[in-house]
Write a protein that holds these residues in place. Structure first.
Motif, mmCIF file in Angstrom:
data_model
loop_
_atom_site.group_PDB
_atom_site.id
_atom_site.type_symbol
_atom_site.label_atom_id
_atom_site.label_comp_id
_atom_site.label_asym_id
_atom_site.label_seq_id
_atom_site.Cartn_x
_atom_site.Cartn_y
_atom_site.Cartn_z
ATOM 1 N N THR A 172 0.896 -1.337 0.114
ATOM 2 C CA THR A 172 -0.138 0.004 -0.189
ATOM 3 C C THR A 172 0.800 1.060 -0.098
ATOM 4 N N THR A 173 0.117 2.411 -0.185
ATOM 5 C CA THR A 173 0.787 3.766 -0.184
ATOM 6 C C THR A 173 -0.221 4.790 0.180
ATOM 7 N N THR A 174 0.138 5.893 0.815
ATOM 8 C CA THR A 174 -0.767 6.910 1.256
ATOM 9 C C THR A 174 -0.561 8.188 0.197
ATOM 10 N N ARG A 184 -8.913 1.444 -1.943
ATOM 11 C CA ARG A 184 -8.432 1.509 -0.619
ATOM 12 C C ARG A 184 -8.839 0.535 0.311
ATOM 13 N N SER A 197 -9.360 3.001 5.836
ATOM 14 C CA SER A 197 -7.940 3.502 5.729
ATOM 15 C C SER A 197 -7.593 4.203 4.637
ATOM 16 N N HIS A 214 -5.032 4.310 3.316
ATOM 17 C CA HIS A 214 -3.957 3.313 2.423
ATOM 18 C C HIS A 214 -4.365 2.870 0.982
#
Length: 502
Positions: free
Chosen positions: A231-233, A244, A248, A250
């Motif tokens: 994952t990434t933000t 997502r 979350s 993420h």
């Protein structure tokens, strides 16, 4: 295998450092001589454009039904991860297998897939490079590329097939393949479809891969944790999907978002108002495709309000709180909320969809395509699900002259379209006129068109959007003819389309 890893480590380290670099390849289905034979056009368009799939031989043909070989599959995987330019630089310093010489065209790719545990030999030190590959075997390779560990996921040993097929179906690698069994040998275009699906699939990793123990020659893994999404933000990296994790911030990272970041997928509507999505590569459009995954039903005859009410049901038609309706005729918005004073020229609206309305509605009729799409994913802005009804007329078009090579176009007389507007035909005026419209070689395969050739066209936004050669009956006997209703030829009855001009 461990010795092979050591021998290739320096070569592969250099190649992997370049893995995020890709180059553009101006190829799609229309560029291949046998492009009309391709069933999975979207997959071939995209995968050929990004350079994962090439033509066969001199590159003129794609050979969509050709059987996928093991060495072709190895090349595909390396192209997906590294990009074609870097993958082609892979070299094998020694023969990776007894039947794969170090200078074989696929040796570098085979060595890479072996070193990464993505693909194994067939036993006795051999690889069988020209052997055919099943969907299940290719799925195992793609799962490995996505980050799934063969040992942890039980994709080894005698039961590898069952575990692989279960995981492949869970991940969705069979999406778009219809009822194809993964135990069958894959064709090249089916492999392209699986590769495209992989591009849209989230990557995974393991927080702990556990401990390997060798018992009686067999390697067993203990204590491994389950695969979890990578994952990434960072929202701007979401070029394929903005999905997502629940509750979350993420985002999941899809395969193409890491390995092919110049490839982008965006959702929208096509010229007819139907839900679609567009693929672009390096900011250049590949093509757009109707999202048939949301297609609920379609008709080519008159449709009544009762038909649509029965089809969709009370829970959708009368549920204005959760469902929005969109109605288009040849791409023009023909729906207005009956309580609104927006002035939109309505063909029909939600109130016409009731169990007592047995009249044909909205310009539907013989030969008119009516498609109903239901998107059950709530719109981010309205928080409502969407029902889209698209009514699309088909017109007869006759080529006015041979293909014009200099202009790369063909002009058609399109019959049944009102002379003042290419779209204003919805009220079925009795005095319809013909209209001249042009098809460009940038959009259609038109080089073989001759004067007076008959085609069927769909028109929106004042232009031909779909062009298809008409079937012409020759050497037949007409035994009956009723103006505006039907023609009987050699015992077969042909009903008039509502847009017929005679």
């Amino acid at each position: 295998m461990k010795n092979l890893k050591k021998i290739l480590s320096l070569v592969l380290a250099l190649a992997m450092a370049l893995s995020l670099m890709t180059v553009a390849f101006a190829k799609d289905t229309g560029d291949f001589a046998d492009g009309d034979d391709v069933t999975y056009a979207e997959a071939v368009d995209v995968m050929a454009t990004v350079g994962v799939f090439n033509g066969v031989g001199d590159g003129t043909n794609f050979d969509p039904t050709g059987k996928l070989t093991r060495e072709q599959a190895a090349k595909i995987i390396t192209y997906m991860i590294m990009g074609q330019a870097q993958a082609d630089q892979l070299v094998a310093t020694i023969a990776p297998y007894a039947d794969v010489s170090a200078d074989r065209w696929s040796a570098g790719a085979i060595a890479y897939c072996a070193s990464e545990g993505i693909m194994n030999g067939t036993g006795n030190g051999k690889f069988n490079p020209t052997g055919e590959l099943t969907g299940l075997q290719f799925a195992k390779m793609l799962l490995g590329a996505l980050g799934y560990d063969a040992e942890i996921e039980d994709m080894t040993g005698t039961a590898w097939g069952l575990s692989t097929s279960k995981l492949a179906y869970e991940v969705g690698l069979n999406d778009g393949l219809g009822d194809l069994s993964l135990t069958q040998v894959l064709t090249r275009e089916q492999a392209a479809q699986m590769a495209l699906t992989t591009m849209k699939t989230p990557l995974v990793r393991y927080a702990d891969k556990g401990t390997e123990i060798t018992v009686n020659g067999a390697t067993v893994t203990f204590g491994a944790k389950q695969a979890e999404y990578v994952t990434t933000t960072i929202a701007k990296t979401q070029t394929i999907s903005d999905r997502r994790l629940s509750n979350s911030s993420h985002y999941t990272i899809e395969f193409a978002e890491k390995y092919c970041p110049k490839l982008e997928l965006t959702a929208g509507e096509d010229a007819f108002g139907r839900p679609d999505y567009t693929w672009t590569y390096d900011k250049k459009k590949i093509n757009n495709y109707v999202d048939f995954s949301t297609l609920y039903a379609e008709y080519t005859t008159e449709v009544t309000g009762k038909d649509l009410y029965d089809l969709l049901g009370k829970s959708i038609v009368e549920n204005e709180k959760d469902y929005d309706f969109k109605i288009y005729v040849n791409g023009e918005d023909r729906y207005a909320d009956p309580s609104s004073a927006s002035g939109v020229d309505t063909m029909f609206n939600r109130t016409a969809l009731n169990r007592n309305n047995k009249a044909a509605i909205g310009g539907t009729g013989n030969g008119v395509l009516t498609q109903i799409f239901v998107d059950t994913d709530a719109n981010a802005d309205t928080e409502k699900k969407t029902v889209t009804i698209a009514v699309i007329d088909t017109y007869l078009a006759i080529a006015k002259a041979d293909y014009n090579e200099k202009k790369d176009e063909v002009s058609f007389e399109v019959y049944g379209i009102d002379g003042n507007s290419a779209n204003d035909t919805y009220w079925k005026d009795a005095d319809k006129e013909k209209k001249t419209l042009t098809a460009s070689g940038e959009d259609f395969s038109i080089k073989e068109i001759k004067e007076d050739d008959a085609y069927l066209v769909n028109v929106a936004e004042g232009a031909i959007q779909i062009l298809e050669k008409a079937e012409v009956l020759e050497d037949t006997t007409l035994s009956a003819f009723k103006l505006g209703e039907n023609v009987v030829s050699d015992g077969t009855t042909y009903h008039y389309a509502s847009t017929a001009k005679y």
